[in-house]
Design a protein around this motif. Structure first.
Motif, short mmCIF file in Angstrom:
data_model
loop_
_atom_site.label_atom_id
_atom_site.label_comp_id
_atom_site.label_asym_id
_atom_site.label_seq_id
_atom_site.Cartn_x
_atom_site.Cartn_y
_atom_site.Cartn_z
N TYR A 223 0.85 -1.19 0.00
CA TYR A 223 0.00 0.00 0.00
C TYR A 223 0.88 1.23 0.00
CZ TYR A 223 1.06 -0.19 5.00
OH TYR A 223 1.72 -0.25 6.20
N SER A 224 0.24 2.36 -0.13
CA SER A 224 0.98 3.61 -0.19
C SER A 224 0.85 4.36 1.12
CB SER A 224 0.42 4.46 -1.33
OG SER A 224 0.81 5.79 -1.18
N MET A 225 1.92 5.01 1.55
CA MET A 225 1.89 5.86 2.75
C MET A 225 1.17 7.18 2.50
SD MET A 225 3.38 5.15 5.65
CE MET A 225 3.78 6.82 6.21
N GLU A 226 0.95 7.54 1.25
CA GLU A 226 0.38 8.85 0.93
C GLU A 226 -0.99 9.06 1.56
OE1 GLU A 226 1.08 11.48 -1.10
OE2 GLU A 226 2.84 10.84 -2.24
N ALA A 227 -1.22 10.22 2.10
CA ALA A 227 -2.58 10.62 2.46
C ALA A 227 -3.30 10.98 1.18
CB ALA A 227 -2.53 11.83 3.38
N THR A 228 -4.50 10.47 0.99
CA THR A 228 -5.27 10.94 -0.17
C THR A 228 -6.19 12.09 0.23
OG1 THR A 228 -6.93 9.26 0.34
CG2 THR A 228 -5.28 8.70 -1.31
N ALA A 229 -6.72 12.04 1.44
CA ALA A 229 -7.69 13.05 1.87
C ALA A 229 -7.05 14.43 1.86
CB ALA A 229 -8.18 12.72 3.28
N GLY A 230 -7.75 15.37 1.26
CA GLY A 230 -7.32 16.77 1.30
C GLY A 230 -6.44 17.21 0.14
N LYS A 231 -5.91 16.26 -0.62
CA LYS A 231 -5.10 16.65 -1.78
C LYS A 231 -6.04 17.06 -2.91
CE LYS A 231 -0.78 14.14 -1.15
NZ LYS A 231 -0.77 13.38 0.10
N ASN A 232 -5.57 17.98 -3.76
CA ASN A 232 -6.44 18.38 -4.86
C ASN A 232 -6.55 17.25 -5.87
OD1 ASN A 232 -5.14 18.87 -7.57
ND2 ASN A 232 -3.70 19.97 -6.25
N ILE B 268 -13.95 11.61 -7.83
CA ILE B 268 -13.66 12.17 -6.50
C ILE B 268 -14.62 13.31 -6.20
CG2 ILE B 268 -11.95 13.47 -5.18
CD1 ILE B 268 -9.79 11.77 -6.67
N LEU B 269 -14.83 14.17 -7.18
CA LEU B 269 -15.75 15.30 -6.97
C LEU B 269 -17.17 14.82 -6.69
CD1 LEU B 269 -14.59 17.84 -9.71
CD2 LEU B 269 -14.05 17.84 -7.27
N GLU B 270 -17.54 13.75 -7.33
CA GLU B 270 -18.90 13.24 -7.13
C GLU B 270 -18.96 12.21 -6.00
OE1 GLU B 270 -19.75 11.77 -11.03
OE2 GLU B 270 -19.56 13.77 -11.93
N LYS B 271 -17.90 12.06 -5.28
CA LYS B 271 -17.82 11.14 -4.14
C LYS B 271 -18.19 9.72 -4.55
CE LYS B 271 -19.17 14.73 -0.88
NZ LYS B 271 -19.84 15.05 0.37
N LYS B 272 -17.83 9.35 -5.77
CA LYS B 272 -18.14 8.00 -6.23
C LYS B 272 -17.02 7.03 -5.90
CE LYS B 272 -21.60 9.00 -9.67
NZ LYS B 272 -21.79 9.45 -11.05
N ILE B 273 -15.95 7.53 -5.34
CA ILE B 273 -14.92 6.62 -4.87
C ILE B 273 -14.60 6.98 -3.42
CG2 ILE B 273 -13.10 8.09 -5.90
CD1 ILE B 273 -11.52 5.40 -6.25
N GLU B 274 -14.60 5.97 -2.59
CA GLU B 274 -14.21 6.19 -1.19
C GLU B 274 -12.70 6.31 -1.12
OE1 GLU B 274 -16.25 4.37 2.39
OE2 GLU B 274 -16.58 2.90 0.82
N LEU B 275 -12.22 7.22 -0.36
CA LEU B 275 -10.77 7.45 -0.34
C LEU B 275 -10.11 6.96 0.94
CD1 LEU B 275 -10.82 10.98 -1.92
CD2 LEU B 275 -9.83 8.94 -2.95
#
Lengths: 386, 386, 386, 386
Positions: free
Chosen positions: A284-293, A378-385
């Protein structure tokens, strides 16, 4: 794998709340930028902290003594040269409003105005980046060298962990058992077919008049969980709120449905990965996805894309049993031109790699060509992050 | 592995600074608790945030416009029932002092008093835990179900990434090139034998009188790095401060030696893993180690122990080429009685697993028996945690 | 007056510390603006708060448990159009540095870095005001309708109150009695010739090894105070640290020399008036002087000018026994053209108002013509403002 | 008096808002303490600050860019030994709730949740004081040496200043002219019979569709004010929003009805005195009344009592034209046993002091005997404090 550990922090867990707050701010900014300037402008609010409060829950009621503190930090475009003048963006107000609405939409008993102190430390981003974002039509350019990692399908244990939390936080279940708070933490340890499943669910004090009611709900919920597990190939042993000690009067009781009310803290980017789980034994990735553009931050986009693509491969190529996708961006390259994009697959018995290579490559190419679709999802919240 | 990506955030990187601050607070608390009560008491300060400031560096000088904000959050024992009375621990003062001294000891040009706002949000932990911590002699009991992951040895690329940052931040190098700030970020991408190595080093403006001086230092440092790489089996191409554009007057110049002075933010637990690296293609733990108490927080101890044990196996068992250690604690068990402890090894050509099994098991057992040694190593800073 | 009440909050009192912090920030800004732009630019930082900390003093030592929080708020010019470009002023850094240096210069045992959290909330002032301030030579224009009030001379009681604090905080006295902290509060109640004088002096714990030492210092200091009072026409009864109760082990002991370390709070503008006293039975202005800009903020300038002018009248016109000066500015008028400027005098027996009118008018006119001298006196700290 | 200056800061002025917030917190604590323990417990929250935000009002709408920051500080009893156990008081939650409700009850267009950041820094007060407050029946003991000052009646100018703000903020007026915000500042300068009256009223942008609407409301309101003044003996010249410049497009427009939205700051205790006015030429007390506890804080109680008593004297003794009351408490004395309580009166022509002395003394005695009535009036908000 002989041994497997899987965890999911439910939507009311402190780490999920602060991830959700960061993401809500990003989405709020996107909406404002799109509405006012026709483009999403540069921002990155993927840092944040939630500091637990203090509460005094009791059967049938209780109260909050000190509020929960939540803060989202980062950068956003505040001054936009637009149609000949400098337009000011109310970044702080957008952020505060987005956080409040996120909390209201996520938690039934946590009132952002009454129970929380909402803080923001979002500063003006580099002005150089504005022009880049306003260039219409062009493929965005990757803002960083990041790696995206995804796999499919989930293991039965992962599926069960995810399903457990989803069940407990579903609308129907909440209607039936309003006592169960949104802060549900699920942890599974599997050795062979045996799974020990630890579920901690913050119970809501105002909905739980007394100890016997509490105990009966725990019993009911446990039965639901066992039923859920019975549909799997696993041999599951559930422990729900194992820290309770009824004799000593110890119950997992909260006023608001989250442990953040009483001292549990959280940081953005430390909760679930993009597939909704923490599976420390898988890649998996250490990256935070939440909050990034969602426009050019490949730390977000490529992780989402890798998961989507891995799922696509498994779905569309029948002989593929498991697929693993890795995509590596390069700072300065268009986001659809990664440095490396590779898929590894495990085939069903009798499958031949030569027979599926073409199809897989075509799915990978398709995915990359349509990478901007991820921004929209992402904009339509069709993928959970998380 | 055909492809490898490895990253190290240097000791002055925002994520390292906030990890360092959390860990400094934990160590400061440990010292105080030991000195006053003979035992380390319960604490967990593994949440934190650093919000970048604003600066105006210029060759030969420059100034800070807005300070860097840093905050460590968590729980700590504030009231101790000791020798018949309630003794108050100055948690906030210990925390502030520890952060200030950590910054002073880490950064040459970042003054915590002049350039930073130091905040703490550390609340009283659960009083039940005090007695547990004061029980002398007894093996501590794991406070959580966590997994520790470690491997050895590092790959040549990992070695080079680590070595690059260590060189640039070594005392000798800093004496020769005081212009090079502590915020050094190293990223390597390897395909086959070819490695692209991106190094971003924040240069210190007061030590860099003009552009030509800057350029000549970059040239010198690049030569040192090439020399370092020439000792390896890899074919390395270095890029140092690749974002610079001399013609447009763009240089990576800072007043304090860290990008945190101008907008870069950080969160505890999002930087290097316990081996000092972020290697997203290898197995690692999401757990933050910084700031957790070194007595019973297995998220910290087991990650350290796994790395130490993996190294021990490789060192002591000649036929082992690579070793991977995983240890899984169980909440409520003594920390030396994990649920699972397993080692996997790759042997040199001709090695036989049957010949080394006994030795490896004995190393594993030894490690667990002496698990409390890890606590001491952490207290004496003999193991790097990030 | 039959009855008189007079109070002075010494320089280490919380209200004086926050007044001092606001004024220090104003002076720091003035110096920077003058040095970089040749003019003092618009600012007003006359709002502030100090929130007491928590301490554990003990004879011979003790420690600070939670720091003192201090915050200065207001407006200041941050972006200056200067020589063809926008120059940024490091307002926050100037403010923080000014507060730190003020504390270091005022308090011997209060370390701003170790014992305090320094915060600022200073926002960009209205840009329209910049041009006004940069107009060289022109008389500044009053920014508000404010009244300045001053009188001279002080009554014997006022003199004694002021003298008491000045003595206890003098360099010589501090050398002799380092035990006496800077937070000295003096309160006098006079009925006829009888004065009850209450002096509360925070004693410094590290300089006071034990109770008997404390008691002997109190005794010595009391004798000094009685000697001071013996030179007056008043019949004074001193009470020094009257809240002490030696038998119950109650002493006014502090680690830092100020009660702010243990819970005493303060706000800018609520301490001493411009003559250094609070004399609720005489006329005075509610205006805070600390933190206001000394160029056009008549709430500051006119209060200072009124006191100076009243003193001048008493000094230069022998037959004047008492003088009262009131000056009322009008927003938008040049500051040397007040709406009203009046002096009232009490003459010595036999004096005639007709004989002094011309002289008084000439002093008043002179004062107003030279009103900008007050700005310089404030910059050079030649006039105490609180 | 030939010359008179009188000011009133309306209920939406920043200094009034922070006074109101401090007082609301005190009242909220009183209610909680009374409800849970049967007694008001020790507290003092008379320190506070409001730091203005940033807004972009425009005719017909506009928005808040950065929120207003408000903070109340002080001490309050948090742990109460009650019926054999330590009961925790949710001080922070009470404070936050009280501030929010105060804002909601005072301002029509300022939403505390959307437009404000609410902070509190209220620490545990000295535990010694708890017992004192719980002693039922006994007369409270003065916690400080303070002076209360009151006079009656108001001068015609004072009456007009007070009446002007009261009119503009009355329910009826707001219904008719919802455009007029709550932040109304009234300033009068009288010379002889001539009064210049400056009224600044923040207009609400959402209720004011365009400039011509604004101008017509200003005209209407001016006529109402002139009508109000026509009923007095004064020759009044009103200036309403004199800073406006219609040609340059300058209007006093706000989104929320208070100047705090755009940079105006405030501190507790710097607004109106207990009679609702700032009359710098008359005698008054520097003490903040807002936020002090109404049980034993004589800085609050005696100022209220003095005003009430002065009014009573004028009302009940027909030959008294003006009355001035001063009451001086002594720390440690019961609050009904002040050190000094004196009344001075001006009689109507032909009045004789000997004829009224007895009556006045009896009113004074009555007032003091019934001093606890003031506590109740404060709790029931039957006396305005600022």
């Amino acid at each position: 794998m002989d041994v497997e550990i899987v965890e999911r922090k439910g939507k009311g867990h402190p780490d999920s709340l602060i991830d959700g707050a960061s993401e809500a701010v990003s989405l709020g900014l996107c909406e404002y930028y799109l509405g006012h300037f026709g483009s999403i402008l540069h921002h990155n609010v993927d840092k944040g902290i939630i500091v637990g409060g203090k509460s005094a829950p009791k059967f049938g009621g209780g109260s909050i003594i000190s509020p929960i503190y939540i803060m989202v930090a980062g950068r956003a475009t505040e001054l936009v040269p637009y149609q000949g003048r400098q337009v000011e963006v109310p970044v702080e107000e957008i952020a505060r409003k987005s956080i409040r609405e996120f909390i209201k939409g996520t938690m039934r008993f946590l009132d952002p105005d009454e129970h929380m102190v909402i803080d923001t430390k979002i500063k003006q981003g580099s002005p150089d980046l504005i022009a880049v974002f306003m260039r219409k039509g062009a493929m965005p350019v990757s803002n960083d060298t990041s790696i995206g990692v995804g796999y499919a399908p989930l293991t039965p244990t992962e599926d069960l962990v995810l399903g457990t939390e989803k069940l407990l936080n579903s609308t129907g279940f909440k209607k039936k058992y309003p006592e169960v708070g949104e802060d549900v933490k699920v942890m599974a340890m599997r050795r062979g077919r045996k799974v020990e499943m630890t579920v901690a669910a913050a119970m809501v004090s105002s909905k739980t008049p007394d100890a016997s009611h509490y105990i009966s709900v725990i019993k009911d919920v446990s039965e639901h969980l066992e039923k859920l597990a019975s549909g799997t190939s696993l041999d599951v042993n559930f422990k729900l709120n194992a820290g309770d000690n009824y004799k000593h009067g110890e119950f997992y009781l909260t006023v608001t449905g989250t442990s953040a009310e009483q001292g549990d803290d959280g940081n953005t980017g430390r909760g679930n990965r993009v597939n909704g789980l923490i599976s420390p034994m898988r890649q998996y990735s250490m990256e935070a996805t939440a909050g990034k553009n969602p426009v050019n931050h490949t730390g977000k986009i490529l992780n989402a894309l890798s998961v989507l693509t891995a799922r696509e491969i498994v779905k569309k190529v029948p002989s593929v049993k498991e697929s693993y996708v890795r995509i590596l961006s390069r700072i300065g390259n268009p986001i659809d031109e990664p440095l490396i994009a590779s898929a590894a697959v495990v085939l069903n018995d009798g499958g031949k790699i030569s027979a599926v290579r073409g199809e897989i490559e075509s799915i990978m190419n398709d995915s990359l060509e349509n990478i901007r679709r991820v921004t929209n999802m992402i904009l339509e919240k069709k993928i959970e992050l998380f």
